[in-house]
Every structure is written in structure tokens, then in C-alpha cells.
Design an enzyme around this catalytic site. Structure first.
Site, mmCIF file in Angstrom:
data_model
loop_
_atom_site.group_PDB
_atom_site.id
_atom_site.type_symbol
_atom_site.label_atom_id
_atom_site.label_comp_id
_atom_site.label_asym_id
_atom_site.label_seq_id
_atom_site.Cartn_x
_atom_site.Cartn_y
_atom_site.Cartn_z
ATOM 1 N N CYS A 407 0.719 -1.566 -0.134
ATOM 2 C CA CYS A 407 -0.116 0.002 -0.329
ATOM 3 C C CYS A 407 0.460 1.270 -0.369
ATOM 4 O O CYS A 407 0.339 2.328 -0.405
ATOM 5 C CB CYS A 407 -1.066 -0.040 1.362
ATOM 6 S SG CYS A 407 -0.398 -0.054 2.678
ATOM 7 N N HIS A 455 -3.170 1.005 6.520
ATOM 8 C CA HIS A 455 -3.272 1.452 5.213
ATOM 9 C C HIS A 455 -3.123 2.154 4.754
ATOM 10 O O HIS A 455 -4.001 3.479 5.279
ATOM 11 C CB HIS A 455 -4.365 0.279 5.469
ATOM 12 C CG HIS A 455 -4.846 0.380 3.551
ATOM 13 N ND1 HIS A 455 -3.983 -0.186 3.155
ATOM 14 C CD2 HIS A 455 -5.433 0.691 2.305
ATOM 15 C CE1 HIS A 455 -4.063 -0.743 1.561
ATOM 16 N NE2 HIS A 455 -5.385 0.883 1.322
ATOM 17 N N HIS A 467 -5.835 2.317 -4.800
ATOM 18 C CA HIS A 467 -4.788 1.561 -3.814
ATOM 19 C C HIS A 467 -4.801 0.061 -4.152
ATOM 20 O O HIS A 467 -5.619 -0.477 -4.811
ATOM 21 C CB HIS A 467 -5.961 2.107 -2.187
ATOM 22 C CG HIS A 467 -6.620 0.588 -1.573
ATOM 23 N ND1 HIS A 467 -7.132 -0.044 -1.127
ATOM 24 C CD2 HIS A 467 -7.999 0.396 -2.544
ATOM 25 C CE1 HIS A 467 -7.812 -0.952 -1.299
ATOM 26 N NE2 HIS A 467 -8.841 -0.485 -2.410
#
Length: 495
Positions: A407, A455, A467
Site C-alpha cells: 500500500c 493502510h 490503492h
């Protein structure tokens, strides 16, 4: 002559009468004379020595409670009369009772005796057997969790004189029905005469009610492709004793929203007390969402004679088909040589036929120093375009591109390609930017997925972000309005 002498004389007379019948009449005359003489001798009235009596509430007044005597007659031969018309044995208080005592010679004594009606009996506690929620299991009182906590629902207080005095109970150790398990409850009460009693009861708060599944629109539902499957999106799941987070939900099979198809599965909801509810759901995974057209800004200004192409500023992504920017059609005309306001309408369809459209305005001005478009925060077209261009790339932990990412590796790569250095980890990226509340395309969104900043993604606008999610999804575009993202959202920063 006293009573005993008179009795001996009468006995002698009787003996002579029995032996000599001829003398019966003369002897009877003698006997009558003696009786008359005795009567003439007793002129003294009986004595009532009792002044007052304590009488228990509800007890009948008996003459034997009186202390009386006579100078000649035995107590058993006296006649006692009591006027109790002013006495109420069912009401605590003081009363006068008129007592009259007569002997055999008709001598009479009268006296008002004070009677104290008193209550010396303590109140008693009883179970409210009319309450069907209460179960008496060999002295252990069982009630269901979250039942009324007022002790008067289960315990009553009664007094011989005052009747029901439940409302005057003092709860020394209260009952808490919100917690499952045993509890000792202590209660006391006093009646109007001051008689006191207390008692201890053991309650067991039980949970025997299973969770409930209340469907919002039935258990045959549709799920959008790529949407995080959450049962709460289709049903309200409630339990009488536990919050949703304390419930265990187990599915017989999974619902894969990244595969078009129909999934039918049974599931079980179990509360902390082991009560279970079984149900089933049928989920048809479909591509329900239209593509999202994102524009770095809603309006543009150019000068006359300047060429203009909106395509470098627009990106279209679809939840299933990914980047569909090439499929965008643009309607409208701009005469770059004529000052004025123009509108362009952009449309795009995905493979399922879901269509989206969006318009932008373009103002053509007379020649002047036109503002340049910034590629950084608040309308970051370069970042969003680069990010969407990587949709479909795989997730590999620790990777920072150019073909695989995790991420924060994905976001650091995208920003570096746009000429912006933001650090490698989520913590560094969060600390290096300016925190904002009015998120705009190109802003970084952070989520507490592991109890902290676990995240990060890039906001595209219109509630969408790009993402690198997981090994199952890789780089994808998803809505930030799902329950999972909303519940873990930590904040946004701008570079």
C-alpha cells in the site's frame, strides 16, 4: 361467719337431713335462715386490680387477662362483662374497655381498663409468584438478562398490620440485570411500628435468548462487484445482551464479490452465552456501479487562440473493468477563437452497460496571463492519473514498483513519478503532509486497519480512491463509503 364455716355448716345440715327424714321441713327452714344470713353478711364488691393491658394486633381480648378478686366468692364464680364497643383490635392504638364484675351476692364493681393494641410482629418477604419472568430454582432466583431491575418486580414485603409495604423496601444491595451471572441482593423494610426485617436473595441473571436477524429487504440480495461483503449491509443483527462486535458469525461458504455469480450460503450467529441463530442468504454478485469520471478541476480558463484538450485532465475507472478512460466520449464544442463560456459533457459505459456522465465548463478569455494548472494537492491530476494507470498491478509486501506494490510502496511510487517525495511508510507519509478535512483529488487517505496507521490510498474524488489493497485485489479503485473504510478512517494529508 366466713365461707368455709358456712360450707361446713351446710354439710352437717345435709347429713342430719339424710338420717332423719321427719325433721326435713324444720331443717330446710334452718338452711334457708343460714343462707339469708350469709347474704346479709356479704356487702363487699369484687376488686378489679388491672389498670391496663397490652394486646397484640388482631388478638381477641379475653377476661382471663384481667386481675380480679372477691372477698367471699371464687374467681370462677364471678360474672365478668366487658364493653368492647370502643376497642378495635385491627388498629394499633389505645382504647378504654369498660369492665363490670359481679359476685353471687350481686355486689358489682366497674372500671375502665386501658388496652394498648400493639404490633410487635416484623414484616415478611415473599416472592412475587405472579411474575412469570421469575423462576425459583430451589431458592435460586433466575431471570433473563435485561429484565426489569426493580426488585419489587420479584420480591414483595407484607406486614400483619400495614399490609403491602413493598414500596417502602430499602435496597441495600441492588439488582443489576444487565450483566449475566450470579448476584446477591440484600433488602430491608420496617413497618409503621418500627418492626424491622432484612433478607438476602441469590439471583442468577441468564441469557436464553438467541440473536435476531432482521432482514432489511429480504435474504435474496444483490452485491456490487468488488464491494466488501458485510452482512450488516443487508440485515440488522441484534442481541438482547451483547453488542454486534461480541457476536460470532460463521458462514458455511464464502461470498466472493470479485467474481460475478450467485452465492447461496447458510450462516450462524452465536452470542457470548452460546445462544445460536441460523439463517441463510442468497447473494447475486453483479456489476451494479457505473464508472466514475474524475476531473482534476471542474472548470478551465484559456485565452483565445490557445488550443485545449480536456482528456489529459480526466480519468474514468470502473469497479470491475478498471481504467476505462479510453472509452470516454466527449460532446460539446469550444471555439477557442471566440471568447465565451462553453460546456463539455463526458460520458462512459462499462461492459455491463452502466453509464456515467459529467460536465466541465471552459471559459475562453481575451488574451491575458492564464493561470497554470498545479500538479500538486487540491487538484492533483498527475497523481490520480498515474495511480489509476497502475490498476491491476499485483500486491507484494515490501514492494515499491514499478510492477508490484504494497500500500505505502504504491503511494510513494505514484508521488515520486509526479515529482513529489513523500517517504516510504504510512507513518512517514502521514507525518510529512499537511492534515486536511476537505479532501480533494490527490490527497492521501489513511486507515487504522491494524489498530494504527496500517493502510493508505490516493483519493480520486467522488468518494473513490485508488490503492493497493491485498494479494486478492492488487491495485484497484474502490469506494471509501463502504462500512469497512468508514469505520477505520484515520485522516487525510495533502502534499
Amino acid at each position: 361467719m366466713n365461707v368455709q364455716s358456712l360450707k361446713r355448716l351446710l354439710a352437717t345440715v345435709k347429713k342430719h337431713v339424710d338420717g332423719r327424714k321427719a325433721m326435713f321441713i324444720p331443717m330446710i327452714s334452718v338452711f334457708s335462715f343460714l343462707i339469708v344470713g350469709y347474704t346479709a353478711l356479704d356487702k363487699e364488691a369484687p376488686i378489679i386490680a388491672t389498670d391496663e393491658i397490652k394486646l397484640a394486633y388482631g388478638q381477641e381480648l379475653d377476661a382471663s387477662r384481667l386481675l380480679i378478686s372477691d372477698n367471699h366468692d371464687e374467681v370462677a364464680d364471678l360474672v365478668v362483662e366487658m364493653d368492647t364497643s370502643r376497642l378495635d383490635i385491627h388498629r394499633v392504638g389505645d382504647y378504654y374497655v369498660s369492665v363490670t364484675v359481679s359476685d353471687r351476692c350481686k355486689n358489682e364493681a366497674t372500671k375502665d381498663v386501658l388496652v394498648h393494641v400493639v404490633d410487635e410482629e416484623k414484616p415478611e418477604f415473599t416472592l412475587n409468584t405472579a411474575n412469570k419472568d421469575l423462576i425459583n430454582d430451589n431458592g435460586t432466583l433466575k431471570i433473563n438478562v435485561n429484565a426489569p431491575s426493580e426488585l419489587s418486580h420479584y420480591i414483595l414485603a407484607k406486614d400483619n398490620a400495614d399490609g403491602d409495604i413493598t414500596m417502602f423496601m430499602n435496597i441495600l444491595r441492588p439488582l443489576d440485570t444487565s450483566k449475566v451471572g450470579p448476584q446477591d441482593v440484600l433488602v430491608s423494610v420496617s413497618d409503621s411500628s418500627g418492626n424491622y426485617n432484612e433478607a438476602s436473595y441469590q439471583f442468577v441473571i441468564t441469557d436464553v435468548e438467541a440473536p435476531k436477524v432482521n432482514w432489511i429487504s429480504g435474504n435474496e440480495v444483490e452485491a456490487d462487484f468488488g464491494q466488501n461483503f458485510d452482512l450488516r449491509d443487508y440485515a440488522e443483527i441484534v442481541d438482547n445482551a451483547a453488542d454486534f462486535d461480541a457476536l460470532a458469525i460463521e458462514f458455511e461458504s464464502t461470498v466472493d464479490t470479485h467474481q460475478i455469480g450467485t452465492y447461496e450460503t447458510k450462516f450462524t450467529v452465536t452470542d457470548p452465552s452460546g445462544n445460536k441463530t441460523e439463517d441463510s442468504i442468497k447473494v447475486e454478485v453483479k456489476d451494479l456501479s457505473a464508472p466514475v469520471i474524475m476531473v482534476s478541476q471542474d472548470s478551465f480558463e484559456i485565452t483565445t487562440g490557445e488550443s485545449f484538450d480536456v482528456r489529459p485532465y480526466i480519468v474514468a475507472v470502473d469497479n470491475k473493468d478498471g481504467d476505462v478512460t479510453e472509452n470516454i466520449t466527449i460532446d460539446g464544442y469550444i471555439d477557442v477563437n471566440t471568447p465565451g463560456n462553453y460546456t463539455l459533457i463526458m460520458s462512459v459505459k462499462d461492459e455491463a452497460g452502466n453509464e456515467a456522465s459529467r460536465s466541465v465548463s471552459v471559459t475562453v478569455n481575451e488574451p491575458y496571463m492564464a493561470p497554470s494548472f498545479s500538479a500538486s494537492g487540491g487538484g492533483n491530476g498527475s497523481v490520480t492519473s498515474i495511480g489509476v494507470g497502475k490498476v491491476g498491478s499485483p500486491y507484494v509486501y515490501g514492494s515499491s514498483g514499478p510492477t508490484a506494490f504494497d500500500c505505502s510502496g504504491f503511494t510513494s511510487y505514484v508521488f515520486s513519478q509526479a515529482g513529489i517525495s513523500i517517504g516510504r511508510t504510512t507513518y512517514a507519509q502521514y507525518a510529512g503532509g499537511s492534515q486536511v478535512n476537505d479532501i480533494q483529488p490527490g490527497d492521501l487517505l489513511f486507515f487504522n486497519t491494524v489498530g494504527s496507521l496500517g493502510h493508505v490510498g490516493i483519493y480520486l474524488g467522488d468518494g473513490q480512491m485508488v490503492h493497493c489493497g491485498s494479494e486478492d485485489t492488487g491495485v484497484e479503485v474502490t469506494s471509501i463509503y463502504g462500512s469497512y473504510w468508514q469505520s477505520t478512517y484515520a485522516g487525510a494529508v495533502r502534499y
